[in-house]
Design a protein around this motif. Structure first.
Motif, PDB file in Angstrom:
ATOM      1  N   LYS A 153      -1.627  -7.255  13.152  1.00 45.72           N
ATOM      2  CA  LYS A 153      -0.638  -6.060  13.017  1.00 45.72           C
ATOM      3  C   LYS A 153       0.966  -6.660  12.608  1.00 45.72           C
ATOM      4  N   LEU A 154       1.107  -7.781  13.176  1.00 45.34           N
ATOM      5  CA  LEU A 154       2.448  -8.479  12.508  1.00 45.34           C
ATOM      6  C   LEU A 154       2.538  -8.706  10.906  1.00 45.34           C
ATOM      7  N   LEU A 155       1.464  -9.227  10.521  1.00 44.40           N
ATOM      8  CA  LEU A 155       1.464  -9.550   9.277  1.00 44.40           C
ATOM      9  C   LEU A 155       1.296  -8.428   8.163  1.00 44.40           C
ATOM     10  N   ARG A 156       0.694  -7.334   8.771  1.00 49.47           N
ATOM     11  CA  ARG A 156       0.682  -6.190   7.979  1.00 49.47           C
ATOM     12  C   ARG A 156       2.002  -5.494   7.903  1.00 49.47           C
ATOM     13  N   ALA A 157       2.748  -5.374   9.025  1.00 49.83           N
ATOM     14  CA  ALA A 157       4.145  -4.819   9.219  1.00 49.83           C
ATOM     15  C   ALA A 157       5.231  -5.794   8.115  1.00 49.83           C
ATOM     16  N   LEU A 207       7.334  -4.747   4.847  1.00 49.31           N
ATOM     17  CA  LEU A 207       8.961  -5.084   4.667  1.00 49.31           C
ATOM     18  C   LEU A 207       9.104  -5.764   3.330  1.00 49.31           C
ATOM     19  N   ALA A 208       8.144  -6.817   3.203  1.00 49.87           N
ATOM     20  CA  ALA A 208       8.340  -7.709   2.139  1.00 49.87           C
ATOM     21  C   ALA A 208       8.131  -6.922   0.815  1.00 49.87           C
ATOM     22  N   GLU A 209       7.231  -6.014   0.493  1.00 56.08           N
ATOM     23  CA  GLU A 209       7.301  -5.261  -0.516  1.00 56.08           C
ATOM     24  C   GLU A 209       8.544  -4.274  -0.805  1.00 56.08           C
ATOM     25  N   GLU A 210       9.129  -3.930   0.165  1.00 56.31           N
ATOM     26  CA  GLU A 210      10.431  -3.285   0.033  1.00 56.31           C
ATOM     27  C   GLU A 210      11.642  -4.319  -0.155  1.00 56.31           C
ATOM     28  N   ASP A 211      11.848  -5.492   0.246  1.00 55.61           N
ATOM     29  CA  ASP A 211      12.718  -6.270   0.067  1.00 55.61           C
ATOM     30  C   ASP A 211      12.350  -7.581  -0.541  1.00 55.61           C
ATOM     31  N   ALA A 254       7.812  -0.665  14.590  1.00 55.89           N
ATOM     32  CA  ALA A 254       6.549  -1.173  14.694  1.00 55.89           C
ATOM     33  C   ALA A 254       6.176  -1.586  16.096  1.00 55.89           C
ATOM     34  N   LYS A 255       7.179  -1.581  16.931  1.00 55.36           N
ATOM     35  CA  LYS A 255       6.969  -2.001  18.255  1.00 55.36           C
ATOM     36  C   LYS A 255       6.556  -3.574  18.352  1.00 55.36           C
ATOM     37  N   ILE A 256       7.038  -4.464  17.535  1.00 53.20           N
ATOM     38  CA  ILE A 256       6.396  -5.685  17.434  1.00 53.20           C
ATOM     39  C   ILE A 256       7.504  -6.476  17.596  1.00 53.20           C
ATOM     40  N   ASP A 257       7.140  -7.735  18.311  1.00 53.19           N
ATOM     41  CA  ASP A 257       8.344  -8.650  18.642  1.00 53.19           C
ATOM     42  C   ASP A 257       8.197  -9.849  17.495  1.00 53.19           C
ATOM     43  N   LEU A 258       8.956 -10.097  16.988  1.00 56.67           N
ATOM     44  CA  LEU A 258       8.795 -11.367  15.958  1.00 56.67           C
ATOM     45  C   LEU A 258       8.936 -12.672  16.314  1.00 56.67           C
TER      46      LEU A 258
END
Length: 694
Positions: free
Chosen positions: A396-400, A404-408, A443-447
Motif C-alpha cells: 500500500k505504501l509503495l503504490r501510494a 506521488l513520484a509520477e506527479e513529482d 491515503a491514511k499512511i504513516d511514512l
C-alpha cells in the motif's frame, strides 16, 4: 516567489541562481498569503513587512526591484484595502489586470478605483522609483521625464519601456498578491505574457529523429544505449547532464523544432497529476503544431528515463495514444476544456496511458522525433524506507509513493543494490515532510523514514594468496567433478575485479574457465570481514583438473567460488583484509558569510577541503569543495540548513573508495554483526595487523 515574513530564503535563491544561469527574464511575486485577514500585529504593520521583503530582494538577489502592484493597508487597523496599480495610479479592490492603457481608458469591470488618501503618497513614491529605473533603459521615458517630471511619463510609455527592461534583465518587476485568494494572479499572468519573450522567439526546441532506431524502421528497438539513469549513483548530482547525455546518445544529429502552429504536432510531457473527476492527467507543453482532442499521437519515451508502458521504453517507442479531452488550468487551479492548443501553450490531456515525465508526443508522420528532455531535479535528501515486516502495508505504501513520484519528478524511489535498501530521495526535509503529510491525509499512511546505511566495500592487502577448490560427486550416473587452484592478488585502489587463466596445455577448457570466472565474481559479492562486496582484487586460475564425463560448467563455478572464499578468509586471518568506505566529492554552495563555519564543520567530519570558487557574484555565493566520507554526510542536509539558516545547498558524487582506520572498521563491523565485539586487527585497515581471534 517570496513572502513578506520570510523574504528571500534559500529555496528562492536556488531558483534565482538557475534563472540567472539560463539568462531568462524574471518576475518577483511577493505572496502575502491571507491579505483579507491582515491586521496590525506584534510583528508590526503589514506595510512594513512588504517593505522588508523589497529590501530582502535587493540585498539578496542584487537586483533593482520595480514595484508594479503593491498592497495598501488601513494605517490604523492594518486591514487590506487593495492593490496599488503603480503605473496606472489606481486601486484594485478585486483581482486586477496589467494593461498598458491609462486607468481612464479601462473598464470599471477590471475593479479599478481611485486611490484612498492614505495610499496617494505611497503610490507616488513607487511610481517615481519606477520612472527613474525605466528612464535608465529607455530614451523615450528619459525624455518625457526630463520634460515633465514623473507626471509627464504616461502609463503606456512606462509599459513599453518595461518590456525592454525585463527582456534585458535590467530590472526585476515586483507584484504583490495572495496566491491562496487569487489576488494579483491575473496581473502576474498578464505581465508574463506581455513583458517576457514569447515562446516563438528563439531558435526552437532541440530535437533529433531517433538516430539508429529511426534508421532501422522504428521497429521498437531500444535506442537509448547505456542507461544514464540506471548507471547514476543514488548520491550522484548532475542529473540534468546525465539526461542530456542519454538523449544525445539515443539519436542522430540535433536539429531544432520551430514553434510553428501549422507544422506537425510535437509536445513534451512536463508533469502528471490526478484530478477528482478527470482522473490521471498528462500535462504537456506544445512545442509545434496545433493539438486537438482525439488527435492521433505517438508517445515516445524519453531516452534514459522511465518510459511509459505504451512505449516499451527507448527512443521511438511508438505507443499510439489519443487524448479524450484537452484541459487548461485557469488562475487558481480550476480546469476548463479547450478545443485546441498551439505552440507555447500548456494543456492537460485525458486518457493518455503510459506517459512519463520528459516523454515526447508527436503525430504519426514524425513518430521517431525526440525532443530534448526537460531538467529533471533529483533529491539531495535521502532516507531509507524500512519495509519488509508487513507485506500488505508495504504494498500500500509503495503504490501510494509510486503515484506521488509520477506527479513529482523530484521525488525518487530507488534501491541500493549493495545494501538492499529501498531509498526515498527528495529536494529537502521540507519536501519530504510535504510528501509525508500528503500520504497521511490522502491515503491514511504513516511514512517511516530512517537513515540509510553506507555501501562499504572490502579488499585484500599484502601478498597474493592461493587456495584450492573442489567439487567431486561421483556416485554413479552423471556426477560433478572440478578441481581448481586459484590465486587472489590485491590490486591498486579502483582496480575492480580482474579474472585471468594461466593454465596451459588445455587442462581446463575455455568454457569451464569462463564458468570459473563467473564463480569467482559470485564469491566476491560477500567479503570475509562483514559480508560487504570484495573489490580491487585479481583472481587467477593457476591449476585445475577435469573429468571427461562428470565435469561441467556448474561444477567449475562452485569449485572456484569455494577457492576464492577460502583465499579471502586466509588473507583475513593474517590481517590482510581491509574495509573501504566511499569518499564523496562534496560541493556546498553558501553565502560568503558562512564559509568559515562550513569549513570548520567539514573538518569535524573527516573532510579534506580542496578549494573555493565563486558561484554567483550577484548573490555573493561561494562553492566550498571537499572530499568527505559518506558516513559523515548521511544527515548533512539538516545540518547545513541549521548552519546557513536554510540558504545553503549541496551536491555530492562518489569520488573514490578509501581504507577505513582499524578502530572505525571495528565499530562498523561490530554493528554489522549485531553488536558483537570485533578485533580491530581482524578488520585490517590503517594501523592494523595480526590474526583474527577465534
Amino acid at each position: 516567489m517570496t513572502t513578506p515574513t520570510v523574504g528571500v530564503d534559500g529555496a528562492c535563491k536556488r531558483v534565482w541562481e538557475r534563472v540567472a544561469d539560463a539568462g531568462v527574464p524574471a518576475v518577483a511575486f511577493v505572496n502575502c498569503f491571507r491579505l483579507s485577514e491582515s491586521a496590525v500585529e506584534a510583528g508590526g504593520h503589514p506595510a512594513g513587512r512588504f517593505a522588508a521583503a523589497l529590501h530582502s530582494i535587493e540585498a539578496s538577489l542584487g537586483q533593482l526591484p520595480v514595484v508594479l502592484f503593491a498592497p495598501t493597508f488601513d494605517p490604523d487597523t492594518g486591514a487590506f484595502l487593495g492593490l496599488i496599480d503603480v503605473l496606472a495610479g489606481a486601486l484594485c479592490r478585486d483581482d486586477c489586470r496589467f494593461l498598458s492603457a491609462p486607468a481612464a481608458d479601462r473598464e470599471r469591470a477590471d475593479g479599478l478605483d481611485a486611490l484612498p488618501p492614505s495610499a496617494v503618497a505611497e503610490a507616488a513614491a513607487y511610481r517615481e522609483h519606477a520612472v527613474e529605473a525605466l528612464a535608465d533603459v529607455d530614451d523615450a521615458v528619459m525624455g518625457a521625464y526630463l520634460d515633465g517630471g514623473v507626471d509627464g511619463v504616461s502609463a503606456a510609455a512606462l509599459a513599453t519601456a518595461l518590456r525592454t527592461a525585463v527582456a534585458s534583465r535590467s530590472v526585476l518587476p515586483v507584484i504583490a498578491g495572495s496566491a491562496a485568494e487569487g489576488v494579483g494572479v491575473r496581473a502576474l499572468d498578464d505581465l508574463l505574457r506581455d513583458c517576457t519573450p514569447a515562446f516563438g522567439e528563439g531558435a526552437g526546441w532541440p530535437a533529433h529523429e531517433g538516430g539508429a532506431a529511426a534508421e532501422a524502421g522504428n521497429d521498437g528497438e531500444d535506442g537509448d544505449g547505456d542507461d544514464a539513469y540506471a548507471a547514476e549513483q543514488v548520491y550522484t548530482s548532475g542529473a540534468d547532464a546525465l539526461a542530456e547525455a542519454a538523449w544525445r546518445r539515443a539519436g542522430g544529429p540535433v536539429s531544432h523544432v520551430a514553434p510553428d502552429a501549422t507544422a506537425p504536432v510535437a509536445g513534451i510531457v512536463y508533469g502528471l497529476s490526478l484530478h477528482a473527476y478527470s482522473g490521471r492527467l498528462t500535462e504537456v507543453l506544445v512545442v509545434s503544431g496545433t493539438l486537438t482532442k482525439h488527435a492521433k499521437l505517438v508517445l515516445n519515451a524519453a531516452a534514459g528515463g522511465g518510459g511509459g508502458a505504451a512505449t516499451g521504453g527507448g527512443a521511438g517507442g511508438g505507443g499510439r495514444v489519443s487524448p479524450a479531452r484537452l484541459l487548461r488550468r485557469r488562475p487558481g487551479g480550476a480546469l476548463e476544456e479547450v478545443t485546441s492548443a498551439g505552440p507555447g501553450e500548456l494543456v492537460c490531456l485525458e486518457k493518455i496511458d503510459g506517459a512519463a515525465y520528459g516523454d515526447t508526443l508527436t503525430c504519426a508522420e514524425r513518430s521517431a522525433l525526440q525532443l530534448r528532455p526537460l531538467p529533471r531535479p533529483y533529491g539531495r535528501c535521502t532516507f531509507t524506507l524500512p519495509v519488509g515486516d508487513d507485506s500488505r502495508a508495504d504494498d500500500k505504501l509503495l503504490r501510494a509513493l509510486g503515484r506521488l513520484a509520477e506527479e513529482d519528478p523530484s521525488l525518487r524511489l530507488s534501491r541500493n543494490e549493495e545494501t538492499g535498501e529501498l531509498l526515498l530521495s527528495g529536494t529537502g526535509l521540507l519536501h519530504l515532510g510535504i510528501v509525508r503529510e500528503r500520504l497521511a491525509t490522502e491515503a491514511k499512511i504513516d511514512l517511516p523514514l530512517a537513515t540509510p546505511h553506507v555501501a562499504y566495500h572490502e579488499t585484500l592487502t599484502g601478498r597474493p594468496v592461493r587456495a584450492p577448490g573442489r567439487l567431486v560427486k561421483q556416485s554413479g550416473g552423471s556426477g560433478q567433478y572440478a578441481v581448481v587452484e586459484v590465486e587472489v592478488t590485491p590490486l591498486p585502489r579502483g582496480g575492480g575485479f580482474v579474472w585471468a587463466d594461466s593454465t596451459k596445455g588445455g587442462i581446463v577448457t575455455k568454457s569451464f574457465s569462463a564458468a570459473a570466472g563467473r564463480g569467482a565474481a559470485e564469491a566476491l559479492k560477500a567479503g570475509p570481514l562483514g559480508g560487504f562486496p570484495l573489490t580491487d582484487v585479481s583472481c587467477t586460475l593457476v591449476d585445475g583438473k577435469m573429468h571427461s564425463v562428470d565435469s561441467s560448467e556448474n561444477a567449475f563455478f562452485h569449485a572456484t567460488a569455494s577457492a576464492v572464499r577460502a583465499a579471502a578468509a586466509a588473507a583475513a586471518d593474517k590481517g590482510h583484509a581491509a574495509l573501504l568506505e566511499p569518499i564523496m566529492h562534496l560541493a556546498v554552495t553558501v553565502e560568503e558569510a558562512h564559509m568559515g563555519r562550513i569549513s570548520k564543520d567539514l573538518a569535524t567530519r573527516r573532510g579534506r577541503l580542496s578549494g573555493f570558487r565563486p558561484a554567483s557574484e550577484d548573490l555573493g555565493l561561494v562553492v566550498v569543495e571537499a572530499s568527505v566520507p559518506l558516513a559523515e554526510l548521511l544527515t548533512y542536509s539538516k545540518t547545513l540548513d541549521a548552519l546557513t539558516s536554510g540558504t545553503g545547498s549541496f551536491t555530492m558524487a562518489v569520488e573514490r573508495y578509501e581504507e577505513v582506520t582499524s578502530h572505525a572498521a571495528a565499530a562498523v563491523l561490530g554493528t554489522r554483526r549485531g553488536g558483537a565485539a570485533v578485533d580491530a586487527k581482524a578488520a585490517g585497515g590503517k594501523g592494523g595487523g595480526g590474526k583474527r581471534k577465534r
